[in-house]
Motif scaffolding. Structure first.
Motif, PDB file in Angstrom:
ATOM      1  N   VAL A  80       0.905  -1.305  -0.052  1.00  0.00           N
ATOM      2  CA  VAL A  80       0.109   0.011  -0.072  1.00  0.00           C
ATOM      3  C   VAL A  80       0.999   1.281  -0.069  1.00  0.00           C
ATOM      4  O   VAL A  80       1.845   1.374   0.665  1.00  0.00           O
ATOM      5  CB  VAL A  80      -0.956  -0.129   1.368  1.00  0.00           C
ATOM      6  CG1 VAL A  80      -1.591   1.271   1.475  1.00  0.00           C
ATOM      7  CG2 VAL A  80      -2.049  -1.077   1.136  1.00  0.00           C
ATOM      8  N   ALA A  90       4.077  -6.692   2.563  1.00  0.00           N
ATOM      9  CA  ALA A  90       3.813  -8.291   2.881  1.00  0.00           C
ATOM     10  C   ALA A  90       4.788  -9.114   2.327  1.00  0.00           C
ATOM     11  O   ALA A  90       5.176 -10.171   2.875  1.00  0.00           O
ATOM     12  CB  ALA A  90       2.546  -8.707   2.067  1.00  0.00           C
ATOM     13  N   THR A 143      -2.511  -9.186 -10.363  1.00  0.00           N
ATOM     14  CA  THR A 143      -1.145  -9.811 -10.827  1.00  0.00           C
ATOM     15  C   THR A 143      -0.800 -11.186  -9.913  1.00  0.00           C
ATOM     16  O   THR A 143      -0.672 -10.900  -8.565  1.00  0.00           O
ATOM     17  CB  THR A 143      -0.182  -8.650 -10.595  1.00  0.00           C
ATOM     18  OG1 THR A 143       0.001  -8.443  -9.397  1.00  0.00           O
ATOM     19  CG2 THR A 143      -0.432  -7.459 -11.530  1.00  0.00           C
ATOM     20  N   HIS A 166      -5.152 -10.326  -0.342  1.00  0.00           N
ATOM     21  CA  HIS A 166      -5.370 -10.864   1.062  1.00  0.00           C
ATOM     22  C   HIS A 166      -6.480 -10.948   1.631  1.00  0.00           C
ATOM     23  O   HIS A 166      -6.802 -11.175   2.621  1.00  0.00           O
ATOM     24  CB  HIS A 166      -4.695  -9.495   1.894  1.00  0.00           C
ATOM     25  CG  HIS A 166      -3.458  -9.257   1.655  1.00  0.00           C
ATOM     26  ND1 HIS A 166      -2.132 -10.136   2.030  1.00  0.00           N
ATOM     27  CD2 HIS A 166      -2.786  -8.186   0.851  1.00  0.00           C
ATOM     28  CE1 HIS A 166      -0.946  -9.401   1.420  1.00  0.00           C
ATOM     29  NE2 HIS A 166      -1.197  -8.550   0.883  1.00  0.00           N
ATOM     30  N   GLU A 175      -3.513 -15.006  -1.537  1.00  0.00           N
ATOM     31  CA  GLU A 175      -2.168 -14.966  -2.141  1.00  0.00           C
ATOM     32  C   GLU A 175      -1.260 -16.149  -1.619  1.00  0.00           C
ATOM     33  O   GLU A 175      -0.509 -16.565  -2.299  1.00  0.00           O
ATOM     34  CB  GLU A 175      -1.354 -13.567  -2.007  1.00  0.00           C
ATOM     35  CG  GLU A 175      -1.106 -13.304  -0.778  1.00  0.00           C
ATOM     36  CD  GLU A 175      -0.020 -11.965  -0.706  1.00  0.00           C
ATOM     37  OE1 GLU A 175       0.064 -11.280  -1.963  1.00  0.00           O
ATOM     38  OE2 GLU A 175       0.831 -12.043  -0.105  1.00  0.00           O
TER      39      GLU A 175
HETATM   40  C1  BGC Z   1       0.828  -6.650  -1.437  1.00  0.00           C
HETATM   41  C2  BGC Z   1       0.160  -5.823  -2.593  1.00  0.00           C
HETATM   42  C3  BGC Z   1       0.789  -6.085  -3.908  1.00  0.00           C
HETATM   43  C4  BGC Z   1       0.956  -7.679  -4.214  1.00  0.00           C
HETATM   44  C5  BGC Z   1       1.752  -7.847  -5.575  1.00  0.00           C
HETATM   45  C6  BGC Z   1       0.859  -8.092  -2.124  1.00  0.00           C
HETATM   46  O1  BGC Z   1       1.225  -8.917  -0.814  1.00  0.00           O
HETATM   47  O2  BGC Z   1       0.098  -6.579  -0.303  1.00  0.00           O
HETATM   48  O3  BGC Z   1       0.331  -4.473  -2.253  1.00  0.00           O
HETATM   49  O4  BGC Z   1       0.356  -5.358  -4.837  1.00  0.00           O
HETATM   50  O5  BGC Z   1       1.556  -8.345  -3.160  1.00  0.00           O
HETATM   51  O6  BGC Z   1       2.918  -7.576  -5.218  1.00  0.00           O
END
Ligand code: BGC
Length: 263
Positions: A80, A90, A143, A166, A175
Motif C-alpha cells: 500500500v 507483505a 497480478t 489478502h 495469495e
Molecule cells: C501486496 C500488494 C501487492 C501484491 C503484488 C501483495 O502481497 O500486499 O500490495 O500489490 O502483493 O506484489
C-alpha cells in the motif's frame, strides 16, 4: 484520474518507469504515447534482505544505467502506498512500513518521484494500452506473482490500494493459496493451481460482479495453460498484454500524470 482513453498529452513524453518486485528491480524510459518501453529495460536483482537502503541502491543503479536527466521518475512498490509513503510490506522487508519512498528516492536522484502500488501501476497500463483498453464497467486486474496484487476500475476510474490478494480463501489469505509462488513452491500442476485461481475468481465475482478480469504477472505468458481450465466465471477472463512491462509503463504514466504532462 480516469484511464482507458490512451495518452492524450500534447508532448511526445518519455518518462522513466521502475518496477520494484520481489525478485527484480527493473526500469526503462517509457514512450507514453505508445505505452511501450523506449529502450531495452535494465534489471538488477532485488537484494535480500530487501531493506529500504538496499532496494534504493538497486533503483538508483537502474536509473543511472540510462544516464536519465533529472526529469520525473515513477516507481511501483509491492504494498500500500499513500502520498509516496509505503504503508505495508507483505513480501518485502518489514522495515519498509512507514518509509517515505518518494522523498528518499527524490533526494538520491535529484528529481520528482511518484510512487504507486505495483498492481495499480500494471492495471493502469492494461486499461490504457493493453487487455482492458477502453473497457467499460468494472474491471479487475490481478497480478499473479510472489503475492497477488489487484487493481479495480469502474469505467476507467481506479480505486487505489485495493489489496484483494489478502482476502480470505479456505481459511488462508488468497495469495497464500493462488499466487504463482505457491504454485512453484508446492509444484502444483496447472490444473490444480487453476482450480485455486478459479475459486478465487468466483469469490471476487461474488463480491464485485466485474465485467472483466485481466490476469497479469509473468504467468500471463502461459495463459493458454490455465485460463481455459477456469470454469463457471461469468465475467470475461483475459491475459494481460503488457506482460512484464506493465508495471514499468504504469509507473511512468503515474509520474507523467503527477507532473501534468499527460491526460
Ligand atoms: C501486496 C500488494 C501487492 C501484491 C503484488 C501483495 O502481497 O500486499 O500490495 O500489490 O502483493 O506484489
Amino acid at each position: 484520474m480516469t484511464y482507458g482513453q490512451g495518452a492524450t498529452g500534447a508532448s511526445a513524453a518519455t518518462v522513466f518507469g521502475i518496477d520494484i518486485g520481489g525478485s527484480g528491480i527493473k526500469g526503462a524510459p517509457v514512450d507514453l504515447h505508445r505505452g511501450e518501453l523506449a529502450e531495452e529495460r535494465h534489471k538488477v536483482l532485488t537484494p535480500h534482505p530487501s531493506t529500504p537502503n538496499a532496494v534504493l541502491d538497486g533503483v538508483v543503479e537502474v536509473v543511472r544505467h540510462f544516464d536519465w536527466p533529472g526529469r520525473p521518475v515513477g516507481v511501483t512498490f509491492p504494498g500500500v502506498v499513500k502520498s509516496g509513503v509505503t504503508l505495508t510490506a507483505a513480501n518485502v522487508d518489514k522495515s519498509w512500513i512507514g518509509t517515505d519512498l518518494a522523498a528518499r528516492l527524490g533526494e538520491r536522484l535529484g528529481c520528482p518521484v511518484t510512487v504507486l502500488n505495483d498492481a495499480d501501476a500494471a492495471g493502469v497500463a492494461e486499461v490504457t494500452f493493453g487487455a482492458a483498453r477502453g473497457a467499460k464497467g468494472t474491471v479487475i486486474v490481478l497480478t499473479l506473482g510472489t503475492g497477488i496484487g489487484s487493481a479495480v476500475f469502474t469505467d476507467g476510474h481506479l480505486l487505489t490500494n485495493t489489496e484483494l490478494g489478502h482476502l480470505e480463501l479456505d481459511g488462508h489469505e488468497a495469495e497464500k493459496r493462488a499466487s504463482t509462488k505457491v504454485k512453484d513452491d508446492h509444484e502444483l500442476s496447472w490444473s490444480h493451481w487453476a482450480r485455486r485461481v478459479e475459486k478465487y475468481l468466483h469469490h471476487l465475482e461474488m463480491l464485485f460482479s466485474p465485467e472483466l478480469f485481466v490476469l497479469g504477472g509473468g504467468v500471463s505468458r502461459k495463459a493458454d495453460k490455465f485460463v481455459p481450465l477456469i470454469e463457471g466465471v461469468r465475467a470475461e477472463i483475459v491475459p494481460a498484454q503488457l506482460k512484464n512491462n506493465a508495471g514499468i509503463v504504469g509507473a511512468a504514466m503515474a509520474a507523467a500524470a503527477a507532473a501534468g504532462d499527460v491526460g
